[in-house]
Design an enzyme around this catalytic site. Structure first.
Site, PDB file in Angstrom:
ATOM      1  N   GLY A  46       0.832  -1.185   0.000  1.00  0.00           N
ATOM      2  CA  GLY A  46       0.000   0.000   0.000  1.00  0.00           C
ATOM      3  C   GLY A  46       0.871   1.240   0.000  1.00  0.00           C
ATOM      4  N   GLN A  51       2.814  10.130   1.512  1.00  0.00           N
ATOM      5  CA  GLN A  51       4.146   9.489   1.515  1.00  0.00           C
ATOM      6  C   GLN A  51       4.986   9.929   0.324  1.00  0.00           C
ATOM      7  OE1 GLN A  51       2.427   5.353   2.290  1.00  0.00           O
ATOM      8  NE2 GLN A  51       4.416   5.228   3.261  1.00  0.00           N
ATOM      9  N   CYS A  88       6.231  -0.313   7.004  1.00  0.00           N
ATOM     10  CA  CYS A  88       5.807   0.891   6.285  1.00  0.00           C
ATOM     11  C   CYS A  88       6.919   1.313   5.329  1.00  0.00           C
ATOM     12  CB  CYS A  88       5.530   2.008   7.289  1.00  0.00           C
ATOM     13  SG  CYS A  88       5.012   3.549   6.522  1.00  0.00           S
ATOM     14  N   LEU A  89       6.556   1.690   4.109  1.00  0.00           N
ATOM     15  CA  LEU A  89       7.574   2.126   3.138  1.00  0.00           C
ATOM     16  C   LEU A  89       8.285   3.395   3.602  1.00  0.00           C
ATOM     17  CD1 LEU A  89       5.711   1.450  -0.233  1.00  0.00           C
ATOM     18  CD2 LEU A  89       7.481   0.055   0.861  1.00  0.00           C
ATOM     19  N   HIS A 130      -3.975   0.928   7.608  1.00  0.00           N
ATOM     20  CA  HIS A 130      -2.645   1.555   7.657  1.00  0.00           C
ATOM     21  C   HIS A 130      -2.599   2.768   6.726  1.00  0.00           C
ATOM     22  CE1 HIS A 130       1.930   1.128   7.820  1.00  0.00           C
ATOM     23  NE2 HIS A 130       1.757   1.903   6.767  1.00  0.00           N
ATOM     24  N   GLU A 131      -3.170   2.617   5.510  1.00  0.00           N
ATOM     25  CA  GLU A 131      -3.130   3.735   4.546  1.00  0.00           C
ATOM     26  C   GLU A 131      -4.031   4.886   5.000  1.00  0.00           C
ATOM     27  OE1 GLU A 131      -0.679   3.561   2.720  1.00  0.00           O
ATOM     28  OE2 GLU A 131      -0.442   1.399   3.017  1.00  0.00           O
ATOM     29  N   HIS A 134      -2.311   6.894   7.444  1.00  0.00           N
ATOM     30  CA  HIS A 134      -1.371   7.842   6.820  1.00  0.00           C
ATOM     31  C   HIS A 134      -2.073   9.156   6.454  1.00  0.00           C
ATOM     32  CE1 HIS A 134       2.547   6.009   6.344  1.00  0.00           C
ATOM     33  NE2 HIS A 134       2.054   4.913   5.820  1.00  0.00           N
TER      34      HIS A 134
HETATM   35 NI    NI Z   1       3.016   3.066   5.588  1.00  0.00          NI
END
Ligand code: NI
Length: 178
Positions: A46, A51, A88-89, A130-131, A134
């Site tokens: 995701g 981000q 998480c990226l 999670h998204e 964000h």
């Molecule tokens: Ni993340």
């Protein structure tokens, strides 16, 4: 389409609440395509707009064989409870156990601007939550116990003490040969 640099922990954009998208225009569609391409290059499940530095309520998910964009997503139902490892990226190579509802129903707009309702379980439900976190400026580390959070953040800071910036450009995937 373009792969965009991903903002890492410490970048202020990860802590701001993103704004609703007034209309799904061609510009928004191009942006969604960039999000998919960036998520794929980074091998994520995701990715949320902030981000990559855009403060709009748009995110993409690719989990459990389902791949979709969410514009202005809202969780309308949630139930159950499950603890699983999450990453998480924007916090690469660091993981923690996060407890969340294991079933959610969301309402959102798709890439064409059409409203949809989606029920998700397991990993997909986790990725969606999670998204959406964000988009509200919330990171998975906020959902860890105080002790686990401080240990993770200390390790992260140590690993990233020499970083020159909060930006990381994912490498495009090498095409598979036949
Ligand atoms: Ni993340």
């Amino acid at each position: 389409m373009a792969i965009r640099p991903i903002h890492l922990l410490g970048s202020p954009v990860l802590r701001q609440r993103s704004a609703e998208v007034p209309a799904v225009t061609d510009e928004v569609r191009r942006f969604i395509d960039d999000l998919f391409e960036t998520m794929d290059a980074a091998e994520g499940v995701g990715l949320a707009a902030n981000q990559v530095g855009e403060m709009v309520r748009v995110a993409v998910v690719d989990a459990d064989g389902d791949r979709f964009a969410m514009v202005n997503p809202v969780i309308v139902e949630s139930s159950g409870r499950e603890t699983a490892e999450e990453g998480c990226l924007s916090i690469p190579d660091h993981f923690g156990d996060v407890t969340r509802p294991d079933r959610v129903v969301i309402e959102a707009l798709d890439r064409d601007g059409a409203p949809y309702r989606l029920e998700a379980l397991g990993l997909k439900a986790r990725a969606i939550q999670h998204e959406i976190d964000h988009l509200d400026g919330v990171l998975f580390t906020d959902r860890l116990s105080a002790l686990k959070r401080s240990l993770l953040l200390a390790k992260y800071r140590k690993a990233h003490k020499d970083d020159a910036s909060f930006l990381k450009l994912p490498e495009p995937k090498t095409p598979r040969s036949a």
